[in-house]
Design an enzyme around this catalytic site. Sequence first.
Site, PDB file in Angstrom:
ATOM      1  N   ASN A  10       7.110   2.114 -11.909  1.00 44.40           N
ATOM      2  CA  ASN A  10       7.207   2.899 -13.149  1.00 44.40           C
ATOM      3  C   ASN A  10       6.217   4.065 -13.229  1.00 44.40           C
ATOM      4  O   ASN A  10       6.264   4.854 -14.172  1.00 44.40           O
ATOM      5  CB  ASN A  10       7.070   2.007 -14.405  1.00 44.40           C
ATOM      6  CG  ASN A  10       8.167   0.970 -14.479  1.00 44.40           C
ATOM      7  OD1 ASN A  10       9.340   1.317 -14.401  1.00 44.40           O
ATOM      8  ND2 ASN A  10       7.813  -0.300 -14.585  1.00 44.40           N
ATOM      9  N   ARG A  17       6.614   8.572 -19.789  1.00 44.54           N
ATOM     10  CA  ARG A  17       6.523   7.145 -20.076  1.00 44.54           C
ATOM     11  C   ARG A  17       5.386   6.858 -21.056  1.00 44.54           C
ATOM     12  O   ARG A  17       4.221   7.074 -20.735  1.00 44.54           O
ATOM     13  CB  ARG A  17       6.224   6.407 -18.766  1.00 44.54           C
ATOM     14  CG  ARG A  17       6.005   4.936 -18.920  1.00 44.54           C
ATOM     15  CD  ARG A  17       5.409   4.328 -17.655  1.00 44.54           C
ATOM     16  NE  ARG A  17       5.233   2.897 -17.816  1.00 44.54           N
ATOM     17  CZ  ARG A  17       4.460   2.153 -17.057  1.00 44.54           C
ATOM     18  NH1 ARG A  17       3.788   2.689 -16.060  1.00 44.54           N
ATOM     19  NH2 ARG A  17       4.351   0.870 -17.280  1.00 44.54           N
ATOM     20  N   HIS A  78      -0.698  -7.866 -12.273  1.00 39.69           N
ATOM     21  CA  HIS A  78      -0.819  -9.098 -13.050  1.00 39.69           C
ATOM     22  C   HIS A  78       0.028 -10.234 -12.502  1.00 39.69           C
ATOM     23  O   HIS A  78      -0.017 -11.341 -13.029  1.00 39.69           O
ATOM     24  CB  HIS A  78      -0.414  -8.805 -14.508  1.00 39.69           C
ATOM     25  CG  HIS A  78      -0.930  -7.493 -15.011  1.00 39.69           C
ATOM     26  ND1 HIS A  78      -2.271  -7.239 -15.145  1.00 39.69           N
ATOM     27  CD2 HIS A  78      -0.288  -6.331 -15.366  1.00 39.69           C
ATOM     28  CE1 HIS A  78      -2.442  -5.985 -15.596  1.00 39.69           C
ATOM     29  NE2 HIS A  78      -1.252  -5.419 -15.720  1.00 39.69           N
ATOM     30  N   ASP A  85      -2.450 -10.802  -1.192  1.00 42.13           N
ATOM     31  CA  ASP A  85      -2.579 -11.355   0.160  1.00 42.13           C
ATOM     32  C   ASP A  85      -2.518 -10.256   1.223  1.00 42.13           C
ATOM     33  O   ASP A  85      -3.235 -10.320   2.229  1.00 42.13           O
ATOM     34  CB  ASP A  85      -1.465 -12.377   0.427  1.00 42.13           C
ATOM     35  CG  ASP A  85      -1.728 -13.719  -0.243  1.00 42.13           C
ATOM     36  OD1 ASP A  85      -2.836 -13.913  -0.788  1.00 42.13           O
ATOM     37  OD2 ASP A  85      -0.825 -14.572  -0.216  1.00 42.13           O
ATOM     38  N   GLU A  96      -9.069  -0.509  -6.872  1.00 45.11           N
ATOM     39  CA  GLU A  96      -7.932  -0.635  -7.798  1.00 45.11           C
ATOM     40  C   GLU A  96      -8.171   0.254  -9.012  1.00 45.11           C
ATOM     41  O   GLU A  96      -9.274   0.256  -9.565  1.00 45.11           O
ATOM     42  CB  GLU A  96      -7.814  -2.096  -8.239  1.00 45.11           C
ATOM     43  CG  GLU A  96      -6.731  -2.322  -9.270  1.00 45.11           C
ATOM     44  CD  GLU A  96      -6.621  -3.802  -9.648  1.00 45.11           C
ATOM     45  OE1 GLU A  96      -6.676  -4.662  -8.749  1.00 45.11           O
ATOM     46  OE2 GLU A  96      -6.497  -4.076 -10.846  1.00 45.11           O
ATOM     47  N   HIS A  98      -6.486   1.898 -12.831  1.00 47.42           N
ATOM     48  CA  HIS A  98      -5.490   1.876 -13.904  1.00 47.42           C
ATOM     49  C   HIS A  98      -5.739   3.039 -14.838  1.00 47.42           C
ATOM     50  O   HIS A  98      -6.894   3.335 -15.177  1.00 47.42           O
ATOM     51  CB  HIS A  98      -5.557   0.566 -14.694  1.00 47.42           C
ATOM     52  CG  HIS A  98      -5.279  -0.622 -13.843  1.00 47.42           C
ATOM     53  ND1 HIS A  98      -4.015  -0.963 -13.442  1.00 47.42           N
ATOM     54  CD2 HIS A  98      -6.120  -1.509 -13.260  1.00 47.42           C
ATOM     55  CE1 HIS A  98      -4.089  -2.025 -12.650  1.00 47.42           C
ATOM     56  NE2 HIS A  98      -5.355  -2.372 -12.527  1.00 47.42           N
ATOM     57  N   SER A 100      -4.701   3.158 -18.048  1.00 50.60           N
ATOM     58  CA  SER A 100      -5.095   2.575 -19.324  1.00 50.60           C
ATOM     59  C   SER A 100      -6.179   1.524 -19.093  1.00 50.60           C
ATOM     60  O   SER A 100      -6.361   1.045 -17.967  1.00 50.60           O
ATOM     61  CB  SER A 100      -3.876   1.927 -20.000  1.00 50.60           C
ATOM     62  OG  SER A 100      -3.376   0.865 -19.202  1.00 50.60           O
ATOM     63  N   ARG A 105      -5.602  -4.135 -23.919  1.00 48.61           N
ATOM     64  CA  ARG A 105      -4.169  -4.229 -24.179  1.00 48.61           C
ATOM     65  C   ARG A 105      -3.737  -5.700 -24.292  1.00 48.61           C
ATOM     66  O   ARG A 105      -4.560  -6.571 -24.521  1.00 48.61           O
ATOM     67  CB  ARG A 105      -3.412  -3.471 -23.075  1.00 48.61           C
ATOM     68  CG  ARG A 105      -3.835  -1.985 -23.031  1.00 48.61           C
ATOM     69  CD  ARG A 105      -3.045  -1.217 -22.007  1.00 48.61           C
ATOM     70  NE  ARG A 105      -1.621  -1.217 -22.326  1.00 48.61           N
ATOM     71  CZ  ARG A 105      -0.672  -0.850 -21.469  1.00 48.61           C
ATOM     72  NH1 ARG A 105      -1.006  -0.443 -20.252  1.00 48.61           N
ATOM     73  NH2 ARG A 105       0.599  -0.880 -21.815  1.00 48.61           N
ATOM     74  N   ARG A 109      -2.147  -8.575 -19.602  1.00 46.83           N
ATOM     75  CA  ARG A 109      -2.674  -7.535 -18.704  1.00 46.83           C
ATOM     76  C   ARG A 109      -4.151  -7.748 -18.376  1.00 46.83           C
ATOM     77  O   ARG A 109      -4.746  -6.994 -17.616  1.00 46.83           O
ATOM     78  CB  ARG A 109      -2.509  -6.141 -19.329  1.00 46.83           C
ATOM     79  CG  ARG A 109      -1.073  -5.734 -19.543  1.00 46.83           C
ATOM     80  CD  ARG A 109      -0.977  -4.308 -20.058  1.00 46.83           C
ATOM     81  NE  ARG A 109       0.269  -4.101 -20.758  1.00 46.83           N
ATOM     82  CZ  ARG A 109       1.426  -3.761 -20.175  1.00 46.83           C
ATOM     83  NH1 ARG A 109       1.482  -3.567 -18.879  1.00 46.83           N
ATOM     84  NH2 ARG A 109       2.529  -3.608 -20.888  1.00 46.83           N
TER      85      ARG A 109
END
Length: 148
Positions: A10, A17, A78, A85, A96, A98, A100, A105, A109
């Site tokens: 997405n 979005r 999530h 793995d 990593e 994100h 947001s 949230r 999440r």
Amino acid sequence: MRFLVLHGPNLNLLGKREPQVYGTVTLAEINHSLEQLAGELGCFVDFFQTNSEGSLVSAIQEASGCDGILINPAAYTHTSIAIRDALSAVGIPCVEVHLSNIYRRESFRHTSLTAPVAIGQISGFGRDSYLLGLRALFNYITTVSCRT
Ligand code: DQA
């Protein structure tokens, strides 16, 4: 030095979005900003976006030639033991990110299955999460003395 930037499901819709959550910046604009930063740092970035969990796993498995992975696993953060793995299996340093702040949230999440196999996580700064993540990855790899 070469980094692989992986965008999960997405994220191709960024810009239209849920702009109140993810802002109006598009994925192309994020990638362009990362390319500019990579130029400043003197490294290269490759990009891959997919809506498929298996394709993300394959991309991670095929990343053996790169020095680091910057990943926004999106919803798979999530849920995906397979992506966790794969990251663990290849052992390539990973950050990593994100857009947001996932901890502000919904409670589903709040758990990241992938963060424990990453060097660290940056969450909540929109496009800057990616830019901070690339800098962090670059610094981690080039600053041996700071490794723990
Ligand atoms: C996201 C956060 C996830 O919870 C969500 O499923 C996404 C995007 C973010 O960048 O804020 O698709 O990874």
